[in-house]
Structures are given as structure tokens and as C-alpha cells.
Design an enzyme around this catalytic site. Structure first.
Site, PDB file in Angstrom:
ATOM      1  CE  LYS A  84      -9.714   9.534   5.526  1.00  0.00           C
ATOM      2  NZ  LYS A  84      -8.333   9.207   5.139  1.00  0.00           N
TER       3      LYS A  84
ATOM      4  N   GLY B  62       1.717   4.799   3.649  1.00  0.00           N
ATOM      5  CA  GLY B  62       2.606   3.692   3.319  1.00  0.00           C
ATOM      6  C   GLY B  62       3.916   4.155   2.705  1.00  0.00           C
TER       7      GLY B  62
ATOM      8  CG  ASN C 149      -7.956   8.223  15.421  1.00  0.00           C
ATOM      9  OD1 ASN C 149      -6.812   8.255  15.869  1.00  0.00           O
ATOM     10  ND2 ASN C 149      -8.198   7.959  14.157  1.00  0.00           N
TER      11      ASN C 149
ATOM     12  N   GLY D 289       0.813  -1.211   0.000  1.00  0.00           N
ATOM     13  CA  GLY D 289       0.000   0.000   0.000  1.00  0.00           C
ATOM     14  C   GLY D 289       0.847   1.261   0.000  1.00  0.00           C
TER      15      GLY D 289
ATOM     16  CB  ALA E  22     -10.062  -0.004   7.784  1.00  0.00           C
TER      17      ALA E  22
ATOM     18  CE  LYS F 291      -4.056   6.233  14.838  1.00  0.00           C
ATOM     19  NZ  LYS F 291      -5.198   6.548  13.998  1.00  0.00           N
TER      20      LYS F 291
ATOM     21  CB  ALA G   8      -1.914   5.542  -0.037  1.00  0.00           C
ATOM     22  CB  VAL G   9      -0.363   9.864   2.044  1.00  0.00           C
ATOM     23  CG1 VAL G   9       0.380  10.790   2.997  1.00  0.00           C
ATOM     24  CG2 VAL G   9      -0.843  10.648   0.832  1.00  0.00           C
TER      25      VAL G   9
ATOM     26  CG  ASN H  62      -0.038   0.335  -4.523  1.00  0.00           C
ATOM     27  OD1 ASN H  62      -0.207   0.812  -3.403  1.00  0.00           O
ATOM     28  ND2 ASN H  62      -0.880   0.576  -5.528  1.00  0.00           N
TER      29      ASN H  62
ATOM     30  CD  GLU I  70      -7.056  13.020  15.292  1.00  0.00           C
ATOM     31  OE1 GLU I  70      -7.561  13.153  14.160  1.00  0.00           O
ATOM     32  OE2 GLU I  70      -6.170  12.180  15.550  1.00  0.00           O
TER      33      GLU I  70
END
Length: 484
Positions: free
Chosen positions: A262, A16, A188, A11, A78, A184, A13-14, A34, A191
Site C-alpha cells: 500500500k 474505523g 511499517n 469512516g 490517505a 508509523k 471500514a474495518v 460514513n 514490518e
């Protein structure tokens, strides 16, 4: 024969891409894969050029390029994609190999996957990674949990790439199965609460006090030099100073006021309901995003539903100082609720979470990193079984000292017609928790009246239940007593 890689990552993406750059910079050879294979080639020719990366074009190539036991980390969306990739890679793995899910997976999925792979002789880790793009590249906060047999193999990599506070890495083993992803998730949720509180303070200054973005920038920049020193306060100050190149206006003033999410805040709120833990402040932060999303409805309603419009005419400097104290007290409430939730989950799932160590993991790299996490660590070091963070002597003093300012800020916001759902909820939580008696006695009477649900009595031992025939026509039969 080419050198075998220390770890594989799926993966690019940003998150990874930045994680593999972080790993390589710490001396590890990383195999990359990927689903869109062209991304692998683009990365190897671009940011990864000349570095210790192995570009892979298939799952088999990825697995074959790794040292044993093979360690493969997934940084993919996910949910279903994780399960699908697990099934895709399973035929290529052998007993003792390790799979890591580094995405924001829901912790029940991690519980399930840990057991599923353990039955096949494979070791699974569900790890929370916080810090965004910058953290992934320079050092995130890492919260791993799952099959403890995997930890010795991944510990050197994870602790090398994690953020450091002094010499201490912001990464330590959290606990069994879904513990890492649960912690985690709570991170969040806190957060969400933190961000909403900051937005409410901004809203009061902008709409209530009539301050410009530049003026509010100065306030947040000043706050970031004291007890409110944190990543989120710091970036808020920076955001308010940026001008939009097209209009010349502050960029924040041209951004549409609808917030995205998300799901982790929603999951945290659901976990509070499932475990019977009051986390209203976090839930209100989620609902604030929900109501922001109905922009067209709000715009139409603003023309029909009236509220106070009077300007604030008192001492602004004095009020801003009170707003600082209200924000700090409310922030403590958000963390207190998050820790209450972790305590309940630890007891429910047998995770034996170490609350002080979790505070240390959050001191660097992550989004909620803040100066006062040291005080949270101290609180749980002195009293590992502390019932509520607000009962620690330091935080108790802060809440007590802040009360007058806190209440005045909430009252003033109400008088000005400015919504402060998270800040007012934090105050209500504080008042509820400190109340020796709440009106739940009447609530139980109501439940017993219409449903014969029974109640306990002040003058009888806990656990004995009673029923009243309120109407004189109900008889003696009562409903069974249970808690959902």
C-alpha cells in the site's frame, strides 16, 4: 437533550468500525459518520446495537453531536480524500476544535495539514494506528503527532483504547507535525523487512530443505517460544497449520505468490534516500514484493534461466538452528536501520524523538511487536544517543555470536539458488557498518576523473577538497562540492 458524544469518527471500514467499538467499550460515547450513509445505519443496527453510539447522516449532524472542543477522527483513505474531507468539515468547526487523521498518511502531508489548520485556529493530529482489525478492536499501538495543544484533550481516549503492556499504554505523544506518521511509516518499513526475512526462512526450508508446511509450522512454533517470540513469527506458525477446505492442501501452498503493498514501505525507502540514510534491507523487502508481482514473467523465465538444482544433503537440524540465528541477526539489522532513519529525521525536522519510548509503544498491539523490543528500550535508556542499535552490548553480542551461522545460511541459499535479498542485505549492511575502510575512495577518484567532483584526503583535515588532473589535459578547474 441527548448526551453529547466524546469523539466523532468518520469512516466505518474495518479499522474505523473496530476502533469505535473499542472506544465505546472503554466508556466513551462515539458519534459515527460514513460517506456512504447506509453504512452508519447498518452499523447502528448491527454490531453497534444497544451501545453508546450516535449515528450521523451528515457532517453538520456529526459536529453538532460532539462536546467542545469537538474531536473528530478520520479513518479514511490517505491522500486526496483526507484533504477533501477537511475542506468539507471546516465550515462547521470553531477555533480550538481538533481533527485527527488516523490513516496511513504520508508524513509530509501531515506537516502541511498541521500548519494549514493551525493558521485557521484548529488543532490537527496525524496519528499512526497499528494492529490491524484485531488491534483496533482490542488495543492498537497508537503514535500521535502534530499540534501538541491537542494532546491533553485526546490523551485520555487514546491511552484508554491502546494496547497495554503491564499497566503502560502503547500510546504516547511522538512529536510535532508529521512525527507520528513518520514513526508509523518506519514501523511499517520494519514490518516489510520482518515479513520478508520470515518468508526467506520459509523459502529456504520449503524449497531448499524440502520440508512440508506442517514441518515448517513446527519450526516456527518452536522459534516463537524463544528470542524470536513475536506477533509475526506466531501468525506464521498458525498460517502454516491451516488446511484449504477445497483441496485439503496447506492453504499457504495454494496461494498465488504475488505480494501486494500500500506504499508505506516505498515511502520509508524514499525517506532513506532523501535523508541519506542506508536502509537497504527495508528497500530490498519492497523490491522483493515488486519482483513477486511479475508472476507471468518469472514463470516464463524459469523455463529459460537455469540455476543450481542440487538438494541439501547436510544435517538439516543443525542448519535450521543456524537459520534461527541468521533470522534473529537479520531482524536486528532491520530495526537498526529503522532507528537510524528515525534519528536522521528527528535531527532534520527537530522532532526530538524518544527512541526508547517508541520501542515501548511497539511492544503491544502493533504488527512488529516482539519480545526483543524490551532490549531495544534498555539500549536507548542506557545510551539515549546510541549511534546504532548494533553497538549496544546486548545486540553486539548477538551479532557476533550469530555471524558464523548467518554467513553459512546466506552462502547455502546462494548455493541452492534460493533468493535471500533481505537476509543477505542485512549481512552486507553489518559488514559495511563495521568496515573502517570502504572502496568509496576509488568511487571518489572516478567521480573526480570524469566530473572534477573533487575528493578529501586521509592526510588532510576533513572539509578540505582536492582535484587531480588525471589525464594531464584537464586543467585546474573543479566542480563545486555538494551532497544531494
Amino acid at each position: 437533550m441527548p448526551q453529547k458524544a466524546d469523539i466523532g469518527l468518520v469512516g466505518l471500514a474495518v479499522m474505523g468500525e473496530n476502533l469505535v467499538l473499542n472506544m465505546e467499550s472503554k466508556g466513551f460515547t462515539v458519534a459515527c459518520f460514513n460517506r456512504t450513509v447506509s453504512k452508519v445505519d447498518d452499523f447502528i443496527k448491527g454490531r453497534g446495537k444497544g451501545k453508546k453510539f450516535v449515528g450521523c447522516h451528515s457532517v453538520q449532524e456529526l459536529v453538532d453531536s460532539l462536546k467542545t472542543p469537538r474531536i473528530v477522527m478520520l479513518m479514511i483513505m490517505a491522500g486526496k480524500p483526507v484533504d477533501e474531507f477537511i475542506e468539507q468539515i471546516l465550515p462547521f468547526l470553531k477555533p480550538g476544535d481538533i481533527l485527527i487523521d488516523g490513516g496511513n498518511s504520508h508524513f509530509p502531508d501531515t506537516v502541511r495539514r498541521t500548519k494549514y489548520l493551525d493558521d485557521k485556529g484548529l488543532l490537527f493530529i496525524g496519528t499512526g494506528v497499528s494492529g490491524g482489525e484485531e488491534g483496533a478492536l482490542n488495543g492498537p499501538s497508537i503514535m500521535p503527532g502534530g499540534n501538541a495543544k491537542a494532546w491533553p484533550h485526546v490523551k485520555p481516549i487514546f491511552q484508554a483504547i491502546a494496547a497495554k503492556v503491564g499497566d503502560a499504554p502503547c500510546c504516547e505523544w511522538i512529536g510535532a507535525d508529521g512525527a507520528g506518521h513518520f514513526v508509523k511509516m518506519v514501523h511499517n518499513g520494519i514490518e516489510y523487512g520482518d515479513m520478508q526475512l520470515i518468508c526467506e526462512a520459509y523459502h529456504i526450508m520449503a524449497a531448499g530443505l524440502g520440508m512440508s508446511a506442517a514441518e515448517i509450522h513446527e519450526v516456527f512454533a518452536g522459534w516463537n517460544k524463544g528470542v524470536l517470540d513475536s506477533y509475526l513469527i506466531g501468525i506464521t506458525a498458525e498460517i502454516l497449520a491451516v488446511k484449504d477446505p477445497e483441496t485439503g492442501k496447506p492453504t499457504v501452498d495454494v496461494i498465488l505468490d504475488t505480494a501486494g503493498q500500500k506504499g508505506t514501505g516505498k515511502w520509508t525507502s524514499q525517506a532513506g534516500l532523501d535523508l541519506g540514510v542506508a536502509i537497504p534491507q527495508i528497500a530490498e523487502a519492497v523490491f522483493a514484493r515488486c519482483i513477486s508481482a511479475v508472476k507471468d514473467e518469472r514463470a516464463a523465465a524459469s523455463l529459460k534461466l537455469k540455476g543450481p538444482r542440487k538438494p541439501y544433503k547436510k544435517d538439516k537440524a543443525k542448519f535450521i538452528a543456524q537459520l534461527h540465528d541468521a533470522l534473529y541477526a537479520s531482524k536486528i539489522g532491520s530495526y537498526a536501520q529503522g532507528y537510524q532513519l528515525m534519528r536522521a529525521a528527528s535531527e532534520e525536522y527537530g522532532w526530538k524523538l524518544k527512541y526508547g519510548e517508541i520501542a515501548l509503544l511497539w511492544r503491544g498491539g502493533c504488527i512488529i511487536r516482539a519480545q526483543f523490543l524490551d532490549s531495544i528500550k534498555d539500549a536507548f535508556t542506557k545510551h539515549p544517543r546510541l549511534a546504532n542499535l548494533m553497538l549496544d552490548p546486548y545486540f553486539k553480542r548477538v551479532m557476533s555470536k550469530s555471524q558464523r551461522a548467518w554467513r553459512n545460511v546466506v552462502k547455502t541459499a546462494i548455493d541452492l539458488g534460493i533468493p535471500v535479498p533481505s537476509m543477505s542485505s542485512a549481512l552486507a549492511y553489518y559488514d559495511s557498518y563495521r568496515s573502517e575502510r570502504l572502496p568509496a575512495n576509488l568511487l571518489q577518484a572516478q567521480r573526480d576523473y570524469f566530473g572534477a567532483h573533487q575528493y578529501e584526503r586521509l592526510d588532510k583535515p576533513r572539509g578540505e577538497f582536492f582535484h587531480t588532473d588525471w589525464t594531464g589535459q584537464g586543467g585546474k578547474t573543479a566542480s563545486s562540492t555538494y551532497v544531494v
